[in-house]
Design a protein around this motif. Structure first.
Motif, PDB file in Angstrom:
ATOM      1  N   ASP A   1       0.793  -1.235   0.000  1.00 36.66           N
ATOM      2  CA  ASP A   1       0.000   0.000   0.000  1.00 36.66           C
ATOM      3  C   ASP A   1       0.827   1.288   0.000  1.00 36.66           C
ATOM      4  N   ASP A   2       2.148   1.198  -0.115  1.00 35.67           N
ATOM      5  CA  ASP A   2       2.970   2.399  -0.276  1.00 35.67           C
ATOM      6  C   ASP A   2       2.762   2.962  -1.676  1.00 35.67           C
ATOM      7  N   VAL A   3       3.015   4.239  -1.818  1.00 35.10           N
ATOM      8  CA  VAL A   3       3.024   4.875  -3.127  1.00 35.10           C
ATOM      9  C   VAL A   3       4.430   5.426  -3.333  1.00 35.10           C
ATOM     10  N   VAL A   4       5.071   4.975  -4.407  1.00 41.17           N
ATOM     11  CA  VAL A   4       6.419   5.438  -4.729  1.00 41.17           C
ATOM     12  C   VAL A   4       6.279   6.580  -5.725  1.00 41.17           C
ATOM     13  N   TYR A   5       6.741   7.767  -5.335  1.00 40.63           N
ATOM     14  CA  TYR A   5       6.675   8.934  -6.200  1.00 40.63           C
ATOM     15  C   TYR A   5       8.037   9.162  -6.860  1.00 40.63           C
ATOM     16  N   VAL A   6       7.998   9.415  -8.170  1.00 38.65           N
ATOM     17  CA  VAL A   6       9.209   9.792  -8.906  1.00 38.65           C
ATOM     18  C   VAL A   6       8.888  11.041  -9.716  1.00 38.65           C
ATOM     19  N   THR A   7       9.902  11.880  -9.896  1.00 37.17           N
ATOM     20  CA  THR A   7       9.665  13.103 -10.669  1.00 37.17           C
ATOM     21  C   THR A   7       9.407  12.784 -12.132  1.00 37.17           C
ATOM     22  N   SER A   8      10.131  11.790 -12.653  1.00 33.56           N
ATOM     23  CA  SER A   8       9.982  11.423 -14.054  1.00 33.56           C
ATOM     24  C   SER A   8      10.425   9.980 -14.226  1.00 33.56           C
ATOM     25  N   LEU A   9       9.747   9.233 -15.092  1.00 39.58           N
ATOM     26  CA  LEU A   9      10.087   7.824 -15.295  1.00 39.58           C
ATOM     27  C   LEU A   9      11.508   7.642 -15.811  1.00 39.58           C
ATOM     28  N   ASP A  10      11.985   8.569 -16.643  1.00 41.65           N
ATOM     29  CA  ASP A  10      13.320   8.399 -17.196  1.00 41.65           C
ATOM     30  C   ASP A  10      14.409   8.538 -16.138  1.00 41.65           C
ATOM     31  N   ARG A  11      14.061   9.039 -14.954  1.00 39.94           N
ATOM     32  CA  ARG A  11      15.017   9.138 -13.848  1.00 39.94           C
ATOM     33  C   ARG A  11      15.022   7.857 -13.004  1.00 39.94           C
ATOM     34  N   LEU A  12      14.069   6.995 -13.236  1.00 38.24           N
ATOM     35  CA  LEU A  12      13.923   5.784 -12.427  1.00 38.24           C
ATOM     36  C   LEU A  12      14.792   4.636 -12.915  1.00 38.24           C
ATOM     37  N   GLY A  13      15.038   4.549 -14.227  1.00 38.50           N
ATOM     38  CA  GLY A  13      15.816   3.431 -14.753  1.00 38.50           C
ATOM     39  C   GLY A  13      16.616   3.823 -15.976  1.00 38.50           C
ATOM     40  N   ARG A  14      17.494   2.909 -16.400  1.00 37.69           N
ATOM     41  CA  ARG A  14      18.388   3.184 -17.531  1.00 37.69           C
ATOM     42  C   ARG A  14      17.725   3.006 -18.888  1.00 37.69           C
ATOM     43  N   ASP A  15      16.812   2.039 -18.992  1.00 38.93           N
ATOM     44  CA  ASP A  15      16.138   1.768 -20.260  1.00 38.93           C
ATOM     45  C   ASP A  15      14.787   1.128 -19.964  1.00 38.93           C
ATOM     46  N   ALA A  16      14.047   0.796 -21.023  1.00 40.44           N
ATOM     47  CA  ALA A  16      12.692   0.254 -20.847  1.00 40.44           C
ATOM     48  C   ALA A  16      12.699  -1.047 -20.049  1.00 40.44           C
ATOM     49  N   ASN A  17      13.667  -1.915 -20.301  1.00 39.83           N
ATOM     50  CA  ASN A  17      13.732  -3.184 -19.561  1.00 39.83           C
ATOM     51  C   ASN A  17      14.010  -2.944 -18.075  1.00 39.83           C
ATOM     52  N   ASP A  18      14.920  -2.043 -17.790  1.00 38.05           N
ATOM     53  CA  ASP A  18      15.247  -1.717 -16.404  1.00 38.05           C
ATOM     54  C   ASP A  18      14.030  -1.122 -15.707  1.00 38.05           C
ATOM     55  N   LEU A  19      13.339  -0.209 -16.376  1.00 43.19           N
ATOM     56  CA  LEU A  19      12.125   0.377 -15.815  1.00 43.19           C
ATOM     57  C   LEU A  19      11.068  -0.684 -15.535  1.00 43.19           C
ATOM     58  N   THR A  20      10.917  -1.613 -16.482  1.00 42.16           N
ATOM     59  CA  THR A  20       9.930  -2.683 -16.309  1.00 42.16           C
ATOM     60  C   THR A  20      10.240  -3.499 -15.061  1.00 42.16           C
ATOM     61  N   LYS A  21      11.498  -3.861 -14.874  1.00 45.67           N
ATOM     62  CA  LYS A  21      11.894  -4.650 -13.699  1.00 45.67           C
ATOM     63  C   LYS A  21      11.638  -3.883 -12.409  1.00 45.67           C
ATOM     64  N   ILE A  22      11.965  -2.604 -12.389  1.00 42.91           N
ATOM     65  CA  ILE A  22      11.767  -1.796 -11.184  1.00 42.91           C
ATOM     66  C   ILE A  22      10.285  -1.654 -10.878  1.00 42.91           C
ATOM     67  N   ILE A  23       9.487  -1.385 -11.892  1.00 39.71           N
ATOM     68  CA  ILE A  23       8.035  -1.234 -11.695  1.00 39.71           C
ATOM     69  C   ILE A  23       7.424  -2.548 -11.219  1.00 39.71           C
ATOM     70  N   GLN A  24       7.846  -3.673 -11.811  1.00 38.59           N
ATOM     71  CA  GLN A  24       7.344  -4.978 -11.373  1.00 38.59           C
ATOM     72  C   GLN A  24       7.730  -5.248  -9.924  1.00 38.59           C
ATOM     73  N   PHE A  25       8.941  -4.886  -9.551  1.00 35.43           N
ATOM     74  CA  PHE A  25       9.393  -5.077  -8.170  1.00 35.43           C
ATOM     75  C   PHE A  25       8.491  -4.292  -7.214  1.00 35.43           C
ATOM     76  N   ILE A  26       8.229  -3.038  -7.573  1.00 35.39           N
ATOM     77  CA  ILE A  26       7.376  -2.196  -6.727  1.00 35.39           C
ATOM     78  C   ILE A  26       5.980  -2.801  -6.610  1.00 35.39           C
ATOM     79  N   GLN A  27       5.432  -3.262  -7.727  1.00 37.40           N
ATOM     80  CA  GLN A  27       4.092  -3.839  -7.716  1.00 37.40           C
ATOM     81  C   GLN A  27       4.049  -5.166  -6.968  1.00 37.40           C
ATOM     82  N   GLN A  28       5.121  -5.967  -7.065  1.00 36.65           N
ATOM     83  CA  GLN A  28       5.171  -7.237  -6.332  1.00 36.65           C
ATOM     84  C   GLN A  28       5.163  -7.006  -4.830  1.00 36.65           C
TER      85      GLN A  28
END
Length: 150
Positions: free
Chosen positions: A7-34
């Motif tokens: 039930d936490d909400v992770v706030y980021v200023t911009s998605l491109d600051r969260l990961g290096r590429d689309a695959n990296d972003l996908t893994k990070i987002i999946q981790f957060i959702q898991q």
């Protein structure tokens, strides 16, 4: 990332600051959702006023997918422009590249001393990996110094 809980909400200023590429972003987002948390990017619309959680999550996922591929494309364009700029600067003779850290002319006295010590030990036949470990420098740096000796 380790402290994220349900039930936490992770706030980021911009998605491109969260990961290096689309695959990296996908893994990070999946981790957060898991972990049972959700992600909210400040550069994306907020769907919190939609009462149906499934619809809200679906819209967020669609938007995140579009934005992460847009961010990757933008990053690739930036890198291509950088490569082009470097190539043009090299043609003009104004691009020197990154300074070599371990060399005879290094501004850092410690690194200059390491350079001469590695050069001396290479001449005595010491193994490259041994010297890299001993002086805590990369194998590539020792190989470059060895090439300079030849």
């Amino acid at each position: 990332m380790k402290t994220i809980k349900k039930d936490d909400v992770v706030y980021v200023t911009s998605l491109d600051r969260l990961g290096r590429d689309a695959n990296d972003l996908t893994k990070i987002i999946q981790f957060i959702q898991q972990r049972g948390a959700s992600i909210q990017s400040l550069d994306l619309p907020d769907f919190s006023n939609i009462p149906d959680a499934n619809l809200r999550n679906m819209l967020t996922d669609i938007l995140i997918t579009v934005f992460k591929f847009q961010a990757q494309s933008e990053r690739e364009m930036i890198r291509e422009r950088q490569r082009e700029g470097i190539a043009l600067a090299k043609k003009r003779g104004v691009y020197k590249g990154r300074p070599i850290l371990y060399s005879a002319t290094s501004a850092n006295k410690k690194r200059r001393n390491i350079y001469f010590a590695v050069k001396k030990e290479l001449a005595m036949g010491k193994p490259i990996r041994f010297l890299a470990s001993k002086y805590q420098i990369s194998v590539g740096t020792v190989c470059r110094i060895k090439k300079e000796c030849n």
